[in-house]
Design an enzyme around this catalytic site. Sequence first.
Site, PDB file in Angstrom:
ATOM      1  N   HIS A   1       0.848  -1.204   0.000  1.00 21.22           N
ATOM      2  CA  HIS A   1       0.000   0.000   0.000  1.00 21.22           C
ATOM      3  C   HIS A   1       0.871   1.237   0.000  1.00 21.22           C
ATOM      4  O   HIS A   1       2.087   1.154   0.116  1.00 21.22           O
ATOM      5  CB  HIS A   1      -1.006  -0.022   1.144  1.00 21.22           C
ATOM      6  CG  HIS A   1      -0.435   0.098   2.525  1.00 21.22           C
ATOM      7  ND1 HIS A   1       0.338  -0.881   3.108  1.00 21.22           N
ATOM      8  CD2 HIS A   1      -0.523   1.096   3.445  1.00 21.22           C
ATOM      9  CE1 HIS A   1       0.682  -0.488   4.327  1.00 21.22           C
ATOM     10  NE2 HIS A   1       0.187   0.705   4.554  1.00 21.22           N
TER      11      HIS A   1
ATOM     12  N   HIS B   1       1.443   3.915   1.949  1.00 19.25           N
ATOM     13  CA  HIS B   1       1.978   4.690   3.080  1.00 19.25           C
ATOM     14  C   HIS B   1       3.501   4.738   3.069  1.00 19.25           C
ATOM     15  O   HIS B   1       4.166   3.764   2.706  1.00 19.25           O
ATOM     16  CB  HIS B   1       1.468   4.118   4.406  1.00 19.25           C
ATOM     17  CG  HIS B   1       0.010   4.411   4.635  1.00 19.25           C
ATOM     18  ND1 HIS B   1      -0.789   3.651   5.454  1.00 19.25           N
ATOM     19  CD2 HIS B   1      -0.787   5.395   4.132  1.00 19.25           C
ATOM     20  CE1 HIS B   1      -2.025   4.157   5.449  1.00 19.25           C
ATOM     21  NE2 HIS B   1      -2.048   5.205   4.657  1.00 19.25           N
TER      22      HIS B   1
ATOM     23  N   ASP C   1       5.817   4.615   5.290  1.00 19.61           N
ATOM     24  CA  ASP C   1       6.645   3.640   6.019  1.00 19.61           C
ATOM     25  C   ASP C   1       6.694   2.291   5.292  1.00 19.61           C
ATOM     26  O   ASP C   1       7.349   1.360   5.766  1.00 19.61           O
ATOM     27  CB  ASP C   1       6.172   3.481   7.485  1.00 19.61           C
ATOM     28  CG  ASP C   1       4.755   2.956   7.611  1.00 19.61           C
ATOM     29  OD1 ASP C   1       3.864   3.400   6.855  1.00 19.61           O
ATOM     30  OD2 ASP C   1       4.526   2.082   8.477  1.00 19.61           O
ATOM     31  N   HIS C   2       6.059   2.206   4.130  1.00 21.46           N
ATOM     32  CA  HIS C   2       6.102   0.988   3.309  1.00 21.46           C
ATOM     33  C   HIS C   2       6.766   1.218   1.948  1.00 21.46           C
ATOM     34  O   HIS C   2       7.203   0.265   1.314  1.00 21.46           O
ATOM     35  CB  HIS C   2       4.686   0.425   3.118  1.00 21.46           C
ATOM     36  CG  HIS C   2       4.051   0.041   4.422  1.00 21.46           C
ATOM     37  ND1 HIS C   2       3.833  -1.250   4.798  1.00 21.46           N
ATOM     38  CD2 HIS C   2       3.646   0.807   5.472  1.00 21.46           C
ATOM     39  CE1 HIS C   2       3.302  -1.277   6.013  1.00 21.46           C
ATOM     40  NE2 HIS C   2       3.182  -0.037   6.443  1.00 21.46           N
TER      41      HIS C   2
ATOM     42  N   HIS D   1      -7.559  -0.517   5.149  1.00 18.23           N
ATOM     43  CA  HIS D   1      -6.516   0.384   5.665  1.00 18.23           C
ATOM     44  C   HIS D   1      -6.272   1.487   4.642  1.00 18.23           C
ATOM     45  O   HIS D   1      -6.241   2.665   4.974  1.00 18.23           O
ATOM     46  CB  HIS D   1      -5.262  -0.427   5.941  1.00 18.23           C
ATOM     47  CG  HIS D   1      -4.111   0.346   6.490  1.00 18.23           C
ATOM     48  ND1 HIS D   1      -4.112   0.884   7.761  1.00 18.23           N
ATOM     49  CD2 HIS D   1      -2.914   0.668   5.951  1.00 18.23           C
ATOM     50  CE1 HIS D   1      -2.951   1.513   7.970  1.00 18.23           C
ATOM     51  NE2 HIS D   1      -2.207   1.396   6.883  1.00 18.23           N
TER      52      HIS D   1
ATOM     53  N   ASP E   1      -0.427  -3.773   6.267  1.00 16.30           N
ATOM     54  CA  ASP E   1      -1.138  -3.250   7.443  1.00 16.30           C
ATOM     55  C   ASP E   1      -2.602  -3.676   7.441  1.00 16.30           C
ATOM     56  O   ASP E   1      -3.473  -2.933   7.902  1.00 16.30           O
ATOM     57  CB  ASP E   1      -1.066  -1.717   7.472  1.00 16.30           C
ATOM     58  CG  ASP E   1       0.319  -1.201   7.809  1.00 16.30           C
ATOM     59  OD1 ASP E   1       1.210  -2.007   8.136  1.00 16.30           O
ATOM     60  OD2 ASP E   1       0.520   0.027   7.733  1.00 16.30           O
TER      61      ASP E   1
ATOM     62  N   HIS F   1       4.105  -4.688  11.152  1.00 13.34           N
ATOM     63  CA  HIS F   1       4.412  -3.963  12.402  1.00 13.34           C
ATOM     64  C   HIS F   1       4.455  -4.901  13.605  1.00 13.34           C
ATOM     65  O   HIS F   1       3.751  -5.904  13.641  1.00 13.34           O
ATOM     66  CB  HIS F   1       3.355  -2.876  12.673  1.00 13.34           C
ATOM     67  CG  HIS F   1       3.426  -1.726  11.715  1.00 13.34           C
ATOM     68  ND1 HIS F   1       4.236  -0.633  11.923  1.00 13.34           N
ATOM     69  CD2 HIS F   1       2.784  -1.506  10.540  1.00 13.34           C
ATOM     70  CE1 HIS F   1       4.085   0.222  10.912  1.00 13.34           C
ATOM     71  NE2 HIS F   1       3.211  -0.289  10.059  1.00 13.34           N
TER      72      HIS F   1
HETATM   73 ZN    ZN Z   1       2.609   0.669   8.173  1.00 14.93          ZN
HETATM   74 FE    FE Z   2      -0.013   1.715   6.606  1.00 14.74          FE
END
Ligand code: ZN
Ligand code: FE
Length: 256
Positions: A53, A55, A57-58, A111, A130, A168
């Site tokens: 996805h 985001h 942090d990915h 998400h 996530d 996570h």
């Molecule tokens: Zn994440």
């Molecule tokens: Fe995320």
Amino acid sequence: MLKVLTVPAFNDNYLWLIHDDTHAAVVDPGDAAPILDALRAHNLSLVAILLTHHHNDHVGGVPALLQHAKVPVYAPRNDRISNVTTSLSEGDNVHISELDLTLSVLDVPGHTRGHIAYVAKEQGWLFCGDTLFAGGCGRLFEGTPEQMLHSLDKLAALPDDTKVYCAHEYTVSNLRFAQAAEPGNQAVSQRLEAEQAKRARNEPTVPSNIALEKATNPFLRAREPAILKTLQGEGRVKGGDTVAVFGALREWKNSF
Ligand code: ZN
Ligand code: FE
């Protein structure tokens, strides 16, 4: 023989390197530095980037990884992401020839709108970003409770021994919530104790597996009468409609 290497990043992210001791594909490289370090340390050459996805942090490490190696970038069709070479949605398969690895794609919105998961059927591995967490699930930033419930139902239908590589380390706090949602579930208390012991030894609690998630994860257990009873006792839900129960659970977890 393929293996999966756990690469911790930021505070609580896990990035995954699927490798055969020579080549590697990375899942959700939010940061390039720990991936480049791991590639060097294990003498691996990067052959593919897989994203679940949009985001940061990915995906944040993608530009730096592409500077290091010009490799294909696989990503969900319905999330807006830069540098993508192949857009994916449910029913698509990814074949990474260097690793002789085939991944099938599931749409798991909730998400984010376009969130996808990768299933390595032969190996029994799930990379779910996530969406499904150990003991929990992702927040609903772009999707509805109904979408997320349906997405989690798809993941719960995978074989029991499927390993769950989520993104996570939220497991202990997720299980504390699971205990509040379903206080009589012994499997939850036992798991909480076991996972706390792992964390005390600085070990990851991930990967999990589908059987354990079905037994302990309240977001896969929204149809359990005990969970409905807790939510009603808390005045968080009226009827017994599964989508309403799921939505109330997710809402409660947001402020737990
Ligand atoms: Zn994440
Ligand atoms: Fe995320």
